[in-house]
Write a protein that holds these residues in place. Structure first.
Motif: not given
Length: 218
Positions: A38-52, A167-171
């Motif tokens: 599941p590492k791509d989940v965390v990497i994608t969350l990073c991208g959604l929050i802070y950009g590509p 949403k939980p991570l952003v919060s």
């Protein structure tokens, strides 16, 4: 150094560390030598929050550390990891960055899954024979029965888990001060948000059952 930039670097580093940890402990063999983690989940969350670009930095960091610690595929495996992670995460992050709405996130993640599947079909055909030491013809025969369903499963599972955790991570990041308060006053209808969450849970459950079936557990 700018305070917000320092906080962003700290958050990206933290998320990269989490991505590495879940990669180490969460590897699940699926078919042949293909493993889901599941590492791509965390990497994608990073991208959604802070950009590509943050997704690219996180992917490179995790893949390099993985190559020197737990991977046995060397530089070629590193390249394949970065291509897979960046195609999924950066596609989703780029679409979401243009319009930060729930529908944009869903479209971005779906597009990321399709782009990753198409890219990995191509790159597996080109690169896998070199680091697996098998004829290209044998790899081509595996594209449809093995690589295609694996990448579709991986993309769908990553997208669903990302939707559940965003949403939980952003919060949590906002409460910790690592992310500034939202500048947007727009709110997503609660019924739509819960509907997407319920659909994501169903997708995760369905793909989990598929993984268990592939392992012969069910």
């Amino acid at each position: 150094m700018n305070t917000q930039r320092t906080k962003k670097l700290a958050a990206v580093a933290m998320l990269s560390a989490v991505a590495y940890i879940v990669m180490v402990v969460g590897r699940i063999p699926v078919v042949l030598f293909l493993k889901y983690d599941p590492k791509d989940v965390v990497i994608t969350l990073c991208g959604l929050i802070y950009g590509p670009l943050a997704a690219v930095a996180s992917s490179l960091t995790v893949s390099v550390v993985e190559m020197f610690t737990v991977s046995d595929t060397g530089p070629i495996g590193l390249v394949m990891n970065v291509l897979s992670s960046c195609t999924f995460a950066c596609t989703a992050a780029w679409i979401y960055r243009r319009k930060r709405t729930l529908s944009s996130a869903v479209v971005g993640l779906a597009a990321g899954g399709v782009a990753m599947t198409a890219a990995m079909m191509l790159w597996n055909a080109l690169i896998t024979p070199f680091y697996m030491g098998i004829p290209r013809g044998a790899v081509l025969e595996l594209l449809i029965p093995a690589f295609l369903p694996f990448n579709l499963l991986k993309g769908g599972l990553n997208a669903a888990i990302t939707m559940l955790l965003y949403k939980p991570l952003v919060s949590a990041l906002r409460r910790s001060g690592l992310l500034p308060p939202s500048a947007s006053s727009a709110k997503t209808d609660g019924r739509v948000r819960y509907g997407v969450a319920a659909a994501s849970l169903l997708v995760v459950a369905a793909f989990a059952l598929m993984l268990f079936a592939a392992q012969g557990v069910l």
